[in-house]
Design a protein around this motif. Structure first.
Motif, PDB file in Angstrom:
ATOM      1  N   ALA A  47     -38.358 -37.429 -24.492  1.00 19.11           N
ATOM      2  CA  ALA A  47     -38.930 -38.292 -25.535  1.00 19.11           C
ATOM      3  C   ALA A  47     -40.412 -37.974 -25.718  1.00 19.11           C
ATOM      4  O   ALA A  47     -40.913 -37.895 -26.847  1.00 19.11           O
ATOM      5  CB  ALA A  47     -38.736 -39.760 -25.166  1.00 19.11           C
ATOM      6  N   MET A  48     -41.121 -37.763 -24.603  1.00 14.27           N
ATOM      7  CA  MET A  48     -42.558 -37.492 -24.711  1.00 14.27           C
ATOM      8  C   MET A  48     -42.820 -36.108 -25.312  1.00 14.27           C
ATOM      9  O   MET A  48     -43.814 -35.904 -26.006  1.00 14.27           O
ATOM     10  CB  MET A  48     -43.238 -37.668 -23.355  1.00 14.27           C
ATOM     11  CG  MET A  48     -43.360 -39.155 -22.988  1.00 14.27           C
ATOM     12  SD  MET A  48     -44.551 -39.497 -21.674  1.00 14.27           S
ATOM     13  CE  MET A  48     -43.609 -39.052 -20.229  1.00 14.27           C
TER      14      MET A  48
ATOM     15  N   CYS B  10     -37.196 -39.918 -20.610  1.00 16.66           N
ATOM     16  CA  CYS B  10     -38.596 -40.166 -20.966  1.00 16.66           C
ATOM     17  C   CYS B  10     -39.350 -38.862 -21.146  1.00 16.66           C
ATOM     18  O   CYS B  10     -40.225 -38.759 -22.020  1.00 16.66           O
ATOM     19  CB  CYS B  10     -39.262 -41.095 -19.961  1.00 16.66           C
ATOM     20  SG  CYS B  10     -39.379 -40.465 -18.281  1.00 16.66           S
TER      21      CYS B  10
ATOM     22  N   LYS C 273     -28.609 -47.053 -30.704  1.00 19.15           N
ATOM     23  CA  LYS C 273     -29.699 -47.722 -29.985  1.00 19.15           C
ATOM     24  C   LYS C 273     -30.861 -46.772 -29.684  1.00 19.15           C
ATOM     25  O   LYS C 273     -30.655 -45.638 -29.295  1.00 19.15           O
ATOM     26  CB  LYS C 273     -29.112 -48.273 -28.680  1.00 19.15           C
ATOM     27  CG  LYS C 273     -29.993 -49.252 -27.967  1.00 19.15           C
ATOM     28  CD  LYS C 273     -29.209 -50.085 -26.939  1.00 19.15           C
ATOM     29  CE  LYS C 273     -28.196 -49.314 -26.121  1.00 19.15           C
ATOM     30  NZ  LYS C 273     -27.601 -50.112 -25.045  1.00 19.15           N
ATOM     31  N   MET C 274     -32.091 -47.257 -29.855  1.00 26.03           N
ATOM     32  CA  MET C 274     -33.259 -46.477 -29.444  1.00 26.03           C
ATOM     33  C   MET C 274     -33.347 -46.547 -27.924  1.00 26.03           C
ATOM     34  O   MET C 274     -33.394 -47.632 -27.344  1.00 26.03           O
ATOM     35  CB  MET C 274     -34.523 -47.053 -30.086  1.00 26.03           C
ATOM     36  CG  MET C 274     -35.763 -46.224 -29.853  1.00 26.03           C
ATOM     37  SD  MET C 274     -35.724 -44.610 -30.666  1.00 26.03           S
ATOM     38  CE  MET C 274     -36.273 -45.044 -32.332  1.00 26.03           C
ATOM     39  N   ILE C 275     -33.337 -45.377 -27.274  1.00 28.64           N
ATOM     40  CA  ILE C 275     -33.387 -45.354 -25.805  1.00 28.64           C
ATOM     41  C   ILE C 275     -34.825 -45.184 -25.330  1.00 28.64           C
ATOM     42  O   ILE C 275     -35.322 -45.942 -24.505  1.00 28.64           O
ATOM     43  CB  ILE C 275     -32.499 -44.220 -25.244  1.00 28.64           C
ATOM     44  CG1 ILE C 275     -31.056 -44.401 -25.726  1.00 28.64           C
ATOM     45  CG2 ILE C 275     -32.587 -44.172 -23.713  1.00 28.64           C
ATOM     46  CD1 ILE C 275     -30.356 -45.654 -25.246  1.00 28.64           C
ATOM     47  N   ALA C 276     -35.468 -44.128 -25.820  1.00 28.76           N
ATOM     48  CA  ALA C 276     -36.893 -43.900 -25.528  1.00 28.76           C
ATOM     49  C   ALA C 276     -37.442 -43.236 -26.787  1.00 28.76           C
ATOM     50  O   ALA C 276     -37.001 -42.144 -27.146  1.00 28.76           O
ATOM     51  CB  ALA C 276     -37.071 -43.003 -24.310  1.00 28.76           C
ATOM     52  N   ASP C 277     -38.357 -43.896 -27.454  1.00 28.36           N
ATOM     53  CA  ASP C 277     -38.835 -43.424 -28.760  1.00 28.36           C
ATOM     54  C   ASP C 277     -39.237 -41.949 -28.683  1.00 28.36           C
ATOM     55  O   ASP C 277     -40.015 -41.611 -27.782  1.00 28.36           O
ATOM     56  CB  ASP C 277     -40.068 -44.231 -29.205  1.00 28.36           C
ATOM     57  CG  ASP C 277     -39.810 -45.724 -29.285  1.00 28.36           C
ATOM     58  OD1 ASP C 277     -38.997 -46.216 -28.488  1.00 28.36           O
ATOM     59  OD2 ASP C 277     -40.435 -46.384 -30.118  1.00 28.36           O
TER      60      ASP C 277
ATOM     61  N   GLN D 215     -42.374 -36.725 -29.026  1.00 29.14           N
ATOM     62  CA  GLN D 215     -43.530 -37.442 -29.588  1.00 29.14           C
ATOM     63  C   GLN D 215     -44.715 -36.501 -29.777  1.00 29.14           C
ATOM     64  O   GLN D 215     -45.444 -36.569 -30.765  1.00 29.14           O
ATOM     65  CB  GLN D 215     -43.948 -38.583 -28.651  1.00 29.14           C
ATOM     66  CG  GLN D 215     -42.904 -39.655 -28.447  1.00 29.14           C
ATOM     67  CD  GLN D 215     -42.961 -40.728 -29.505  1.00 29.14           C
ATOM     68  OE1 GLN D 215     -42.447 -40.548 -30.608  1.00 29.14           O
ATOM     69  NE2 GLN D 215     -43.580 -41.841 -29.181  1.00 29.14           N
ATOM     70  N   ARG D 216     -44.933 -35.638 -28.798  1.00 19.29           N
ATOM     71  CA  ARG D 216     -46.037 -34.677 -28.901  1.00 19.29           C
ATOM     72  C   ARG D 216     -45.777 -33.715 -30.073  1.00 19.29           C
ATOM     73  O   ARG D 216     -46.680 -33.418 -30.854  1.00 19.29           O
ATOM     74  CB  ARG D 216     -46.171 -33.897 -27.591  1.00 19.29           C
ATOM     75  CG  ARG D 216     -47.280 -32.869 -27.593  1.00 19.29           C
ATOM     76  CD  ARG D 216     -48.667 -33.510 -27.603  1.00 19.29           C
ATOM     77  NE  ARG D 216     -49.681 -32.584 -28.070  1.00 19.29           N
ATOM     78  CZ  ARG D 216     -50.969 -32.878 -28.207  1.00 19.29           C
ATOM     79  NH1 ARG D 216     -51.401 -34.097 -27.919  1.00 19.29           N
ATOM     80  NH2 ARG D 216     -51.813 -31.983 -28.644  1.00 19.29           N
TER      81      ARG D 216
END
Lengths: 134, 400
Positions: free
Chosen positions: B162-163, B159, B212-216, B166-167
């Motif tokens: 992933a974050m 996570c 598979k998407m685990i955590a976008d 995303q940022r």
């Protein structure tokens, strides 16, 4: 094996913060010497190491700094919360908090959007700080 | 600038094959430590009597006094013993500390080992401690993670990375096909590496994006696969290196930088500690990013590779996706990267995952990379990443 989501145990230093959440209030420390906001609660300022810290009520409002949607539980304790909407919120005071987003559709989550706190009681003693769109 | 003079080198190494399902004989961590030490000393052409320093991390059999326990087990008194706690940056941290101790003149043969095979099943089986599921986050009372991160499910690595991705996407844009290309090229290298978990198993961009998407936005194939393995290197002085079997890989520059434990509290999530660490390493070695023949970048996730390419100075901030699209990272390419396949291609054998990068740099400099050998390889940049891009280190290794 069933796993309970772990709850925080307040410390002598952090107790005012958790007591505030229980009352629906966000209390944060500010340094009397350098004026810096401090989060998470500490015994000394994270900017100048002064121990002259005082508690202030803030609105808790901020913007979404980043997020992810965990499709697999981050640990077995959170299996019931999947998909987990994990987020980091930047408060208007400039500090960031770890949280989860509630009351929002995945497609509507935008980094930079305004968010406000949701005080969610999870036990008799503990209220967690979640966030929703403002 | 002050720092290493390049008077210590990696002179030998040992590496267990990475295996998804380990079926061989099981040994304790401390036994694997001794095995790997012996194999690496043999590789260098040195003997057990030569050891006068060790650098370790934790071992399963002993929570405290780890260096002394290992030294006693090896039967070798030492002048220098360190235990490193830097997650995926541990191995890079081991090697520069070994080189620094050698240049100080307090030892001249230092073994650094990272065993990561399963240990024997305990006949006195105990119930699984649920705390182990929190991985690198501490649930001890008074731990900031226990109080402010774990209760929200901000646990383990996926996570956090992933974050960060995303940022990054919100500031600079995001090209999922470029991210997938990192995996594709590393898997192409791994396909020719018999020690890799994905030996003979290349993938395509579409395979990565269909996983598979685990955590976008992270797909399963953009995340390392844990495997059994283990490795060790021997670091030695110039005088010792002269009598070793292989071309020495001199440790000419290093950097290390730590900022936070949990990414929430990073000052800037998309400028990572590998930046200052790398600038110090390049300056100390007196080389520039464009001078290297290969890079071995710590790659727990694709986003780690992307940010390291930018922050180490191989391209500008925000230019990583274009850089990936413009370059070929295979051993036949114009920018050889993770020539062993990296962890995304070879698997992550615990802390030995982070040893695989310096070890591959050494293998290339020594000219021992077999089908993956680069035509010329004298200068290699190596990075190590621990936590969630929160503690990072860099090395410059050079052949004479």
């Amino acid at each position: 094996m069933d796993f309970e989501a772990p709850l925080p145990t307040p410390t002598p230093t952090s107790a005012p913060f958790w007591a505030g959440l229980k009352d629906g209030v966000f209390r944060m420390q500010k340094c009397d010497d350098c004026g810096g906001w401090v989060f998470y609660p500490r015994s000394r300022c994270s900017h100048c190491l002064s121990d002259a810290l005082s508690w202030h009520e803030i609105s808790g409002a901020g913007t979404l700094y980043t997020f992810t949607i965990a499709r697999q539980p981050t640990s077995p304790h959170f299996a019931r919360e999947v998909p987990q909407r994990l987020a980091v919120v930047e408060l208007d005071e400039g500090v960031r908090v770890t949280t989860t987003l509630v009351d929002v559709a995945d497609a509507d989550i935008r980094i930079g959007m305004r968010v406000k706190p949701v005080y969610e009681p999870v036990s008799d003693d503990i209220t967690l700080l979640r966030y929703r769109p403002a | 600038m002050p720092g290493l003079r390049g008077e210590a080198a990696v002179v030998g190494f040992a590496e267990y094959k990475n295996e998804r399902k380990y079926t061989g004989a099981r040994k304790f961590t401390i036994e694997q430590w001794a095995d790997l030490a012996k194999l690496a000393l043999d590789d260098a052409g040195l003997s057990a009597r030569d050891i006068n320093g060790i650098v370790c991390s934790d071992i399963r059999e002993s929570g405290m006094f780890t260096p002394a326990t290992i030294v006693e087990y090896l039967g070798r008194p030492v002048n220098f013993a360190e235990r490193i706690d830097l997650g995926g940056a541990t191995s890079v941290g081991m090697i520069w500390r070994a080189a620094a101790a050698i240049e100080l003149g307090i030892c001249d043969v230092v073994v650094c080992a990272a065993p990561a095979r399963p240990i024997p099943s305990n006949p006195n089986s105990r119930p699984v401690d649920p705390r182990r599921y929190f991985g690198a986050s501490s649930v001890e009372w008074g731990s900031p993670q226990a109080e402010f991160d774990i209760p929200y499910g901000n646990v383990a690595q996926n996570c956090g990375y992933a974050m960060i991705a995303q940022r990054y996407a919100s500031q600079f844009g995001y090209d999922p096909r470029a991210m997938a290309k990192i995996v594709v090229h590393q898997r192409a290298n791994a396909a020719a590496n018999p020690n890799a978990a994905f030996f003979g198993q290349p993938v395509t961009v579409d395979d990565v994006l269909a996983s598979k998407m685990i955590a976008d936005p992270l797909h399963m194939l953009e995340i390392v696969m844990p495997v059994a393995g283990g490795s060790a290197v021997v670091v030695a002085s110039r005088e010792v290196a002269r009598r070793c079997k292989h071309r020495p890989a001199w440790v000419t520059g290093f950097g290390e930088h730590l900022t936070i434990k949990t990414p929430t509290y990073a000052q800037d999530l998309v400028h990572t500690p590998v930046g200052p660490a790398s600038r110090q390493a390049f300056a100390m070695a007196g080389v520039k990013p464009e001078d290297v023949d290969a890079v071995q970048l710590y790659d727990c996730y694709t986003i780690t590779v992307l940010l390291t390419l930018e922050d180490a100075g191989f391209c500008g901030k925000g230019e990583g996706m274009d850089f990936v699209n413009d370059h070929d990272f295979t051993t036949a390419g114009d920018f050889p990267m993770n020539t062993h396949g990296g962890q995304l291609g070879a698997g992550q054998a615990g802390l030995a995952g982070g040893m695989s990068h310096p070890l591959e740099a050494v293998r290339q400099i020594m000219g021992r990379a077999g089908d993956l050998q680069l035509g010329q390889c004298d200068t290699v940049y190596v990075s190590g990443t621990g936590g969630v891009m929160s503690e990072q280190a860099a090395l410059i290794l050079r052949g004479d």
